[in-house]
Write a protein that holds these residues in place. Structure first.
Motif, PDB file in Angstrom:
ATOM      1  N   ASP A   1      -2.882  28.054  50.085  1.00 35.13           N
ATOM      2  CA  ASP A   1      -1.735  28.620  49.637  1.00 35.13           C
ATOM      3  C   ASP A   1      -1.649  29.880  49.926  1.00 35.13           C
ATOM      4  OD1 ASP A   1       0.400  28.458  47.729  1.00 35.13           O
ATOM      5  OD2 ASP A   1      -0.805  29.120  46.003  1.00 35.13           O
TER       6      ASP A   1
ATOM      7  N   HIS B   1       0.399  32.511  52.535  1.00 39.27           N
ATOM      8  CA  HIS B   1       1.558  32.456  53.279  1.00 39.27           C
ATOM      9  C   HIS B   1       1.830  33.690  54.028  1.00 39.27           C
ATOM     10  CE1 HIS B   1       1.919  29.432  50.141  1.00 39.27           C
ATOM     11  NE2 HIS B   1       2.192  30.423  49.409  1.00 39.27           N
TER      12      HIS B   1
ATOM     13  N   HIS C   1       5.825  24.650  47.664  1.00 43.44           N
ATOM     14  CA  HIS C   1       6.314  25.956  48.013  1.00 43.44           C
ATOM     15  C   HIS C   1       7.621  25.612  49.208  1.00 43.44           C
ATOM     16  CE1 HIS C   1       4.415  29.291  46.474  1.00 43.44           C
ATOM     17  NE2 HIS C   1       3.142  28.710  46.578  1.00 43.44           N
TER      18      HIS C   1
ATOM     19  N   ASP D   1       3.929  32.047  43.454  1.00 37.72           N
ATOM     20  CA  ASP D   1       2.604  32.981  43.534  1.00 37.72           C
ATOM     21  C   ASP D   1       2.590  34.236  42.763  1.00 37.72           C
ATOM     22  OD1 ASP D   1       1.747  30.632  45.019  1.00 37.72           O
ATOM     23  OD2 ASP D   1       1.670  31.563  46.734  1.00 37.72           O
TER      24      ASP D   1
ATOM     25  N   HIS E   1      -4.151  35.341  43.568  1.00 34.95           N
ATOM     26  CA  HIS E   1      -2.748  34.976  42.921  1.00 34.95           C
ATOM     27  C   HIS E   1      -2.890  33.889  41.852  1.00 34.95           C
ATOM     28  CE1 HIS E   1      -2.730  32.567  46.611  1.00 34.95           C
ATOM     29  NE2 HIS E   1      -1.899  31.661  45.809  1.00 34.95           N
TER      30      HIS E   1
ATOM     31  N   HIS F   1      -1.098  30.423  41.175  1.00 40.24           N
ATOM     32  CA  HIS F   1       0.076  29.735  41.556  1.00 40.24           C
ATOM     33  C   HIS F   1       0.544  28.726  40.474  1.00 40.24           C
ATOM     34  CE1 HIS F   1       1.752  26.601  44.278  1.00 40.24           C
ATOM     35  NE2 HIS F   1       1.176  25.799  43.507  1.00 40.24           N
TER      36      HIS F   1
END
Ligand code: ZN
Length: 274
Positions: free
Chosen positions: A40, A42, A125, A132, A188, A190
């Motif tokens: 996760d 990006h 996503h 996030d 973060h 999610h």
């Protein structure tokens, strides 16, 4: 909600969309019950790609609250175009209204910071059904910063505030992955549309770790945060439920679980034990 995404596949046309379709057809069967995404992180390049033909909406604010991006320029308040599906945006509106209401003693929400919603990669996503959350700033000056690994703060009040913020996410999203879940989520929170409707499941690693973290941080339960719902976790959860005055079954009832999350959030934003 998932039906919307599937329906939209019918509108996808053109060469760029073929790649998108390939991605969707990979993930669509798993949307209803698959394990949450674990990879996760990006890149900026993945987010710069337009979803275009996938019929997503573009937004710079959620229900009037700006959403900034700090991964490449910490602290910047430049408006940014984000994308997600209409249905997911509607859930984000419900989420931020919950957050405003439950944290109203902090003032209004000045802005939030995200690491991504729609991202050009497989999974939730890629379907435009994930968020996030990096940071929240309130008008009174308080913040919560998953980006700074607030779940592992040495300050108990910050850890409570992190769990309060996560509890609000869990009112609206079933798959919520936090700093306790795995290394990919140390920076973060999610949230996505997988596994709905919302409730707390004993066989979910992420749900169990959240419950264990709440019991430890609000009640000093001293549980190992291992994601395994054993006897100690059950006993601690029973105590948590009782102390919060929760009646009904949060494992099967969304409304009972949402109410329990609201009570956890209220205690957390007030920096109170349970
Ligand atoms: Zn994510």
């Amino acid at each position: 909600m998932f039906e919307n995404n599937v329906t939209r596949r019918g509108f996808v046309t053109g060469a760029a969309a073929v790649a998108g379709l390939a991605g969707l057809s990979t993930i669509a069967p798993g949307l209803a019950g698959a394990a949450p995404q674990t990879h996760d992180q990006h890149t900026e390049a993945e987010m710069a790609t337009e979803a275009g033909a996938l019929a997503m909406m573009t937004f710079q604010k959620i229900d009037g609250t700006p959403v900034y991006y700090w991964r490449s320029n910490r602290g910047n308040t430049t408006a940014r175009n984000w994308q997600c599906t209409d249905a997911f945006y509607n859930a984000l509106v419900a989420w931020i209204r919950d957050l405003r209401s439950l944290s109203s003693s902090y003032g209004s929400i000045s802005y939030i910071v995200s690491a991504g919603f729609y991202v050009n990669k497989p999974g939730q996503h890629g379907a435009g059904t994930a968020m996030d959350l990096d940071h929240v700033r309130w008008s009174g000056g308080n913040t919560i910063s998953p980006l700074d690994q607030a779940h592992a703060s040495t300050n108990a009040a910050i850890r409570k505030r992190y769990l309060a913020t996560e509890a609000v996410c869990r009112r609206r999203f079933r798959y919520v992955l936090d700093g306790w879940y795995n290394a990919d989520h140390h920076d973060h929170i999610h949230s996505d549309f997988g596994g709905m409707p919302v409730r707390v499941l004993k066989d979910s690693e992420s749900d169990t770790k959240f419950v264990q973290a709440v019991c430890n941080n609000f009640r000093g339960s001293g549980l190992v945060i291992d994601g395994i719902w054993g006897t100690n976790t059950q006993n601690a959860f029973n105590g948590l439920k009782s102390a919060l005055g929760v009646t009904g079954d949060p494992h099967t009832s969304s409304s009972v679980w949402q109410s329990m999350c609201s009570k956890i959030a209220t205690k957390g934003f007030a920096n109170q034990n349970i």
